[in-house]
Design a protein around this motif. Structure first.
Motif, short mmCIF file in Angstrom:
data_model
loop_
_atom_site.label_atom_id
_atom_site.label_comp_id
_atom_site.label_asym_id
_atom_site.label_seq_id
_atom_site.Cartn_x
_atom_site.Cartn_y
_atom_site.Cartn_z
N PHE A 293 54.03 -51.73 -8.62
CA PHE A 293 54.91 -51.20 -9.16
C PHE A 293 54.77 -49.90 -9.66
CE2 PHE A 293 57.46 -55.18 -10.29
CZ PHE A 293 56.28 -56.05 -10.21
N ARG A 294 55.66 -49.05 -10.01
CA ARG A 294 55.55 -47.43 -10.64
C ARG A 294 56.19 -47.14 -11.83
NH1 ARG A 294 57.57 -43.97 -5.52
NH2 ARG A 294 60.19 -44.24 -5.92
N GLN A 295 55.73 -46.36 -12.82
CA GLN A 295 56.57 -45.97 -13.60
C GLN A 295 56.31 -44.41 -13.92
OE1 GLN A 295 55.78 -48.01 -17.47
NE2 GLN A 295 57.88 -47.55 -18.14
N ALA A 296 57.51 -43.77 -13.82
CA ALA A 296 57.68 -42.34 -13.81
C ALA A 296 57.91 -42.03 -15.67
CB ALA A 296 58.59 -41.77 -13.05
N PRO A 297 57.55 -41.00 -15.85
CA PRO A 297 57.75 -40.39 -17.30
C PRO A 297 59.39 -40.83 -17.61
CG PRO A 297 56.29 -38.91 -16.40
CD PRO A 297 56.84 -39.78 -15.22
N GLY A 298 59.67 -41.30 -18.79
CA GLY A 298 61.07 -41.61 -19.20
C GLY A 298 61.68 -42.68 -18.39
N LYS A 299 61.31 -43.34 -17.45
CA LYS A 299 61.86 -44.30 -16.73
C LYS A 299 61.03 -45.73 -16.72
CE LYS A 299 63.62 -40.91 -13.13
NZ LYS A 299 63.69 -40.81 -11.69
N GLU A 300 62.14 -46.80 -16.45
CA GLU A 300 61.51 -48.02 -16.46
C GLU A 300 60.66 -48.33 -15.13
OE1 GLU A 300 65.52 -50.33 -18.53
OE2 GLU A 300 64.78 -50.79 -16.48
N ARG A 301 59.77 -49.16 -15.38
CA ARG A 301 58.92 -49.61 -14.42
C ARG A 301 59.67 -50.13 -13.00
NH1 ARG A 301 53.13 -52.43 -15.87
NH2 ARG A 301 53.31 -50.60 -17.31
N GLU A 302 59.31 -49.72 -11.87
CA GLU A 302 60.18 -50.49 -10.68
C GLU A 302 59.06 -50.90 -9.70
OE1 GLU A 302 62.13 -47.38 -8.49
OE2 GLU A 302 60.80 -46.11 -8.62
N GLY A 303 59.68 -52.00 -8.93
CA GLY A 303 58.87 -52.53 -7.80
C GLY A 303 58.87 -51.48 -6.79
N VAL A 304 57.59 -51.26 -6.11
CA VAL A 304 57.49 -50.33 -4.92
C VAL A 304 57.29 -51.34 -3.61
CG1 VAL A 304 55.86 -48.71 -3.91
CG2 VAL A 304 56.64 -48.58 -6.31
N SER A 305 56.27 -52.22 -3.78
CA SER A 305 56.11 -53.32 -2.72
C SER A 305 55.66 -54.50 -3.14
CB SER A 305 55.24 -52.55 -1.66
OG SER A 305 53.89 -52.20 -1.90
N CYS A 306 55.54 -55.45 -2.16
CA CYS A 306 54.81 -56.64 -2.68
C CYS A 306 54.43 -57.28 -1.06
CB CYS A 306 55.59 -57.40 -3.61
SG CYS A 306 57.06 -58.26 -2.85
N ILE A 307 53.38 -58.34 -1.25
CA ILE A 307 53.06 -58.92 -0.15
C ILE A 307 52.48 -60.27 -0.59
CG2 ILE A 307 50.36 -58.45 -0.51
CD1 ILE A 307 50.32 -57.91 2.53
N THR A 308 52.95 -61.49 0.30
CA THR A 308 52.68 -62.79 0.01
C THR A 308 51.20 -63.06 0.25
OG1 THR A 308 53.30 -63.47 2.47
CG2 THR A 308 55.22 -63.33 0.64
N SER A 309 50.91 -64.37 -0.34
CA SER A 309 49.52 -64.74 -0.05
C SER A 309 49.34 -65.70 1.38
CB SER A 309 49.16 -65.61 -1.18
OG SER A 309 49.69 -66.76 -1.32
N THR A 310 50.69 -66.14 2.04
CA THR A 310 50.54 -67.09 2.89
C THR A 310 50.40 -66.23 4.00
OG1 THR A 310 52.99 -67.25 2.54
CG2 THR A 310 51.74 -68.82 1.91
N ASP A 311 51.44 -65.42 4.54
CA ASP A 311 51.39 -65.11 6.06
C ASP A 311 51.54 -63.45 5.91
OD1 ASP A 311 55.21 -65.35 6.35
OD2 ASP A 311 54.08 -64.47 4.91
N GLY A 312 51.39 -62.92 4.66
CA GLY A 312 51.18 -61.51 4.69
C GLY A 312 52.60 -60.74 4.69
N SER A 313 53.73 -61.29 4.53
CA SER A 313 55.05 -60.67 4.59
C SER A 313 55.06 -59.76 3.48
CB SER A 313 56.14 -61.75 4.41
OG SER A 313 56.05 -62.83 5.52
N THR A 314 55.92 -58.64 3.61
CA THR A 314 56.07 -57.63 2.75
C THR A 314 57.42 -57.19 2.44
OG1 THR A 314 55.92 -56.18 4.60
CG2 THR A 314 53.72 -56.47 3.17
N ASN A 315 57.56 -56.84 1.21
CA ASN A 315 58.79 -56.22 0.72
C ASN A 315 58.80 -54.85 0.35
OD1 ASN A 315 60.38 -58.59 1.56
ND2 ASN A 315 59.60 -59.50 -0.44
N TYR A 316 59.78 -53.99 0.39
CA TYR A 316 59.62 -52.85 -0.05
C TYR A 316 60.84 -52.38 -1.02
CZ TYR A 316 55.51 -52.32 3.08
OH TYR A 316 54.71 -52.47 3.77
N GLY A 317 60.60 -51.50 -1.94
CA GLY A 317 61.91 -50.76 -2.52
C GLY A 317 62.46 -50.25 -1.64
N ASP A 318 63.62 -49.86 -1.66
CA ASP A 318 64.67 -49.07 -0.74
C ASP A 318 64.37 -47.54 -0.86
OD1 ASP A 318 67.74 -50.78 -1.88
OD2 ASP A 318 66.20 -51.19 -0.44
N SER A 319 63.54 -46.99 -1.98
CA SER A 319 63.20 -45.73 -1.94
C SER A 319 62.11 -45.36 -1.25
CB SER A 319 62.88 -45.14 -3.52
OG SER A 319 62.10 -45.91 -3.88
#
Length: 125
Positions: free
Chosen positions: A37-63
């Protein structure tokens, strides 16, 4: 004691790259999904990327799609975030987080059990 420690942040010029690490101690990452996750000054925390424990699949934020790559090395009990083509708007404190189970991963912070203290990334000329 469960602990997550982020490292690798710093100051980089636009277009540059950084590699963040998230080192876990006190438990094994094997059965946990991991997110950045990341949080810039004055902004809410947002998801950047994540990875599963099973097959290592990943997801990414659009930005960050196409620029960031997340990986994990269970043998080292560490996760990574390779950030390329960095932009000033990527400036933020970056946090890693883990949730047990990990068959899927999401950007819902309420689903995560532990967070690290964060590492600062500043993209500026």
């Amino acid at each position: 004691q469960v602990r997550l420690v982020e490292s690798g942040g710093g100051l980089v010029q636009p277009g540059g790259s950084l590699r963040l690490s998230c080192a876990a101690s006190g438990f094994s990452l094997d059965y946990y999904a991991i997110a950045w996750f990341r949080q810039a000054p004055g902004k809410e925390r947002e998801g950047v990327s994540c990875i599963t424990s099973t097959d290592g699949s990943t997801n990414y934020g659009d930005s960050v799609k196409g620029r960031f790559t997340m990986s994990r090395d269970n043998a080292k009990n560490t996760a990574y975030l390779q950030m390329n083509s960095l932009k000033p708007e990527d400036t933020a404190v970056y946090y890693c987080a883990v949730t047990r189970g990990g068959f899927y991963c999401s950007f819902n912070m309420n689903e995560y059990d532990y967070f690290g203290q964060g590492t600062q990334v500043t993209v500026s000329s």
